[in-house]
Motif scaffolding. Structure first.
Motif, PDB file in Angstrom:
ATOM      1  N   TYR A  25      20.917 -46.384   4.450  1.00  0.00           N
ATOM      2  CA  TYR A  25      20.761 -46.851   5.810  1.00  0.00           C
ATOM      3  C   TYR A  25      19.455 -47.617   5.997  1.00  0.00           C
ATOM      4  CZ  TYR A  25      18.668 -42.260   5.376  1.00  0.00           C
ATOM      5  OH  TYR A  25      17.987 -41.168   4.911  1.00  0.00           O
ATOM      6  N   ALA A  26      18.779 -48.013   4.877  1.00  0.00           N
ATOM      7  CA  ALA A  26      17.635 -48.912   4.977  1.00  0.00           C
ATOM      8  C   ALA A  26      18.184 -50.310   5.204  1.00  0.00           C
ATOM      9  CB  ALA A  26      16.794 -48.860   3.706  1.00  0.00           C
ATOM     10  N   LYS A  73      16.880 -49.464  11.779  1.00  0.00           N
ATOM     11  CA  LYS A  73      17.250 -49.460  13.187  1.00  0.00           C
ATOM     12  C   LYS A  73      17.922 -48.117  13.443  1.00  0.00           C
ATOM     13  CE  LYS A  73      17.937 -54.467  13.750  1.00  0.00           C
ATOM     14  NZ  LYS A  73      16.901 -54.688  14.771  1.00  0.00           N
ATOM     15  N   ILE A  74      17.324 -47.330  14.314  1.00  0.00           N
ATOM     16  CA  ILE A  74      17.794 -45.969  14.560  1.00  0.00           C
ATOM     17  C   ILE A  74      18.174 -45.833  16.023  1.00  0.00           C
ATOM     18  CG2 ILE A  74      17.169 -43.518  14.531  1.00  0.00           C
ATOM     19  CD1 ILE A  74      15.142 -44.285  12.288  1.00  0.00           C
ATOM     20  N   PRO A 172      25.165 -52.495  12.026  1.00  0.00           N
ATOM     21  CA  PRO A 172      24.961 -51.179  11.397  1.00  0.00           C
ATOM     22  C   PRO A 172      23.599 -50.574  11.700  1.00  0.00           C
ATOM     23  CG  PRO A 172      25.907 -52.734   9.829  1.00  0.00           C
ATOM     24  CD  PRO A 172      25.506 -53.530  11.028  1.00  0.00           C
ATOM     25  N   MET A 173      23.585 -49.305  12.005  1.00  0.00           N
ATOM     26  CA  MET A 173      22.361 -48.566  12.295  1.00  0.00           C
ATOM     27  C   MET A 173      22.511 -47.149  11.756  1.00  0.00           C
ATOM     28  SD  MET A 173      21.554 -49.588  16.256  1.00  0.00           S
ATOM     29  CE  MET A 173      23.158 -48.977  16.761  1.00  0.00           C
ATOM     30  N   LEU A 174      21.394 -46.433  11.762  1.00  0.00           N
ATOM     31  CA  LEU A 174      21.437 -44.994  11.573  1.00  0.00           C
ATOM     32  C   LEU A 174      21.537 -44.366  12.956  1.00  0.00           C
ATOM     33  CD1 LEU A 174      21.181 -42.328  10.022  1.00  0.00           C
ATOM     34  CD2 LEU A 174      18.698 -42.594  10.123  1.00  0.00           C
ATOM     35  N   THR A 198      31.167 -48.276  10.977  1.00  0.00           N
ATOM     36  CA  THR A 198      30.117 -49.273  11.180  1.00  0.00           C
ATOM     37  C   THR A 198      28.724 -48.710  10.932  1.00  0.00           C
ATOM     38  OG1 THR A 198      31.465 -50.388  12.858  1.00  0.00           O
ATOM     39  CG2 THR A 198      29.103 -50.877  12.860  1.00  0.00           C
ATOM     40  N   HIS A 199      28.491 -47.486  11.375  1.00  0.00           N
ATOM     41  CA  HIS A 199      27.156 -46.899  11.337  1.00  0.00           C
ATOM     42  C   HIS A 199      27.107 -45.683  10.418  1.00  0.00           C
ATOM     43  CE1 HIS A 199      26.415 -49.400  14.856  1.00  0.00           C
ATOM     44  NE2 HIS A 199      27.447 -48.839  15.457  1.00  0.00           N
TER      45      HIS A 199
END
Length: 290
Positions: A25-26, A73-74, A172-174, A198-199
């Motif tokens: 998720y980086a 991005k969280i 995409p994000m965490l 997606t995430h």
């Protein structure tokens, strides 16, 4: 540091190293100014990175290699409804444990210059706080979450917040979901499964203090959902108490199986003292997935 972040730090600690490093998720990669080493030039490398002095000395084209920074991005998706007014096994309000968990994630992002935002609310709708960086942003985010709970929140329905994210966040994000233990139903499945496509989703489940502790307990509880008093074990009797315990065990097993089937690492928190272990478990699962 602000009041809310200070409270989170009391439970999480000061050491944020090792979290969110090297996982799948980086999402955003930038180059720092920290020099790492020289290596031979290969087609496609940025010619601005060529070290001309080293090239002249060696007779081979060499480029400078820099340390890679990975930013994230969280998005925190938090239930701020009526259920969060209940008490955890530690004796804390569930809302306070949830806030400390969100704050702990915020402390991790501060050291990494990650962007973080939040969507929170109840069955009536959502508050959408866009992604930003920095301590002031985090403290404001936690303050708004805290103030919502001090008012008159509506019924809890974290699926409302998840549905909002599914329709408004396409990149995409965490995603860290923070709630109590929701009921597994068709609506939750219909929202969560596309969201995980997606995430990367992790879920911190803030659990309730048991409604009935033992057959000798003569204290009455209170059901926040229905507004009704709940008799203690001394009134209900051993048969009902055992049936309640079996039902709770089955409910938790069913929820865990559902989250596993959706590929969602999760952890249960009975108090703020569980926060560090919970975040270690959830982020560790994602880091090992790649």
């Amino acid at each position: 540091m602000g009041t809310h972040l200070d409270r989170a730090r009391v439970h999480f600690g000061r050491d944020t190293s090792g979290f969110l490093e090297g996982g799948r998720y980086a999402l955003i990669h930038t180059r720092s100014l920290e020099f790492d080493e020289l290596r031979p030039y290969v087609p496609g490398d940025d010619v601005r990175d060529i070290d001309w002095k080293a090239t002249a000395r060696s007779g081979h084209t060499l480029i400078k290699r820099f340390v890679s920074e990975k930013h994230h991005k969280i998005l925190v998706v938090a239930d701020a409804g009526r259920n969060l007014a209940a008490v955890t096994p530690s004796g804390e309000r569930k809302r306070d444990v949830a806030a400390h968990l969100i704050g702990a994630m915020g402390l991790i992002t501060l050291q990494r210059s990650d962007e973080i935002g939040m969507v929170f609310g109840d069955a009536r709708g959502c508050v959408d706080i866009r992604l930003r960086r920095g301590e002031t942003h985090l403290e404001s985010m936690l303050h708004r979450f805290h103030d919502h709970g001090r008012g008159r929140p509506g019924p809890s329905a974290v699926v409302t917040q998840l549905d909002w994210v599914a329709h408004h966040y396409r990149h995409p994000m965490l995603v860290l979901v923070v709630s109590d233990e929701p009921d597994v139903d068709d609506r939750l499945g219909a929202v969560l499964r596309p969201l995980t496509a997606t995430h990367d989703v992790i879920w911190g489940l803030v659990i309730d203090q048991p409604a009935v502790t033992s057959v000798s307990d003569d204290r009455y509880g209170y059901d926040l959902g229905s507004g009704r008093r709940v008799p203690g074990g001394a009134v209900l009797g051993s048969t009902v108490v055992e049936a309640y315990r079996r039902a709770e065990k089955e409910r938790r097993r069913s929820l865990s199986e559902f989250l596993h089937s959706c590929g969602v690492p999760h952890a249960r928190l009975g108090g703020s003292g569980d926060i560090r272990a919970a975040l270690t478990t959830m982020t560790g699962v994602l880091a090992r997935a790649r």
